[in-house]
Design a protein around this motif. Sequence first.
Motif, PDB file in Angstrom:
ATOM      1  N   UNK A  16       4.836   4.065   0.837  1.00 57.31           N
ATOM      2  CA  UNK A  16       4.248   2.737   0.123  1.00 57.31           C
ATOM      3  C   UNK A  16       4.068   1.346   0.892  1.00 57.31           C
ATOM      4  N   UNK A  17       5.352   1.154   1.352  1.00 50.25           N
ATOM      5  CA  UNK A  17       5.353  -0.325   2.154  1.00 50.25           C
ATOM      6  C   UNK A  17       4.465  -0.204   3.349  1.00 50.25           C
ATOM      7  N   UNK A  18       4.202   0.785   3.922  1.00 50.16           N
ATOM      8  CA  UNK A  18       3.555   0.871   5.375  1.00 50.16           C
ATOM      9  C   UNK A  18       1.982   0.803   4.869  1.00 50.16           C
ATOM     10  N   UNK A  19       1.708   1.379   3.755  1.00 49.35           N
ATOM     11  CA  UNK A  19       0.135   1.468   3.254  1.00 49.35           C
ATOM     12  C   UNK A  19       0.096  -0.042   3.077  1.00 49.35           C
ATOM     13  N   UNK A  20       0.903  -0.907   2.484  1.00 49.22           N
ATOM     14  CA  UNK A  20       0.522  -2.214   2.007  1.00 49.22           C
ATOM     15  C   UNK A  20       0.559  -3.154   3.481  1.00 49.22           C
ATOM     16  N   UNK A  72       0.493  10.067   9.481  1.00 45.55           N
ATOM     17  CA  UNK A  72      -1.029   9.768   9.394  1.00 45.55           C
ATOM     18  C   UNK A  72      -1.166   8.044   9.796  1.00 45.55           C
ATOM     19  N   UNK A  73      -0.308   7.564   8.880  1.00 46.96           N
ATOM     20  CA  UNK A  73      -0.483   5.952   9.334  1.00 46.96           C
ATOM     21  C   UNK A  73       0.283   5.622  10.743  1.00 46.96           C
ATOM     22  N   UNK A  74       1.326   5.961  11.043  1.00 49.70           N
ATOM     23  CA  UNK A  74       1.956   5.638  12.082  1.00 49.70           C
ATOM     24  C   UNK A  74       0.983   6.167  13.428  1.00 49.70           C
ATOM     25  N   UNK A  75       0.520   7.365  13.310  1.00 49.09           N
ATOM     26  CA  UNK A  75      -0.188   7.843  14.491  1.00 49.09           C
ATOM     27  C   UNK A  75      -1.453   6.939  14.588  1.00 49.09           C
TER      28      UNK A  75
END
Length: 93
Positions: A16-20, A72-75
Amino acid sequence: MADIEEKTDRYEDLLAEALSAATVAPPAGTPMADAAAECEEMARSYLDDGRHFRSEGDLVNALASFSYGHAWLDAGARIGLFDVPTDGHLFTV
């Protein structure tokens, strides 16, 4: 060793924090911006899935969903689809 409930909490918060924190890096209307949008959609879908699994008491699949969503976000960040903070614990960039 962390128990699965604590680990699931931690990974849900991380996703959730990474998406933000992640913002699309390529200019709008480009194929790379479209790819970033798809990666972000996958991450959000995995967050939703994980929350569903958690509500059903299925912590194993909840943890897996949160982990996949963050991947997915990190890649995407590693290949330049997202601008992300480079300090802290959210990304491996």
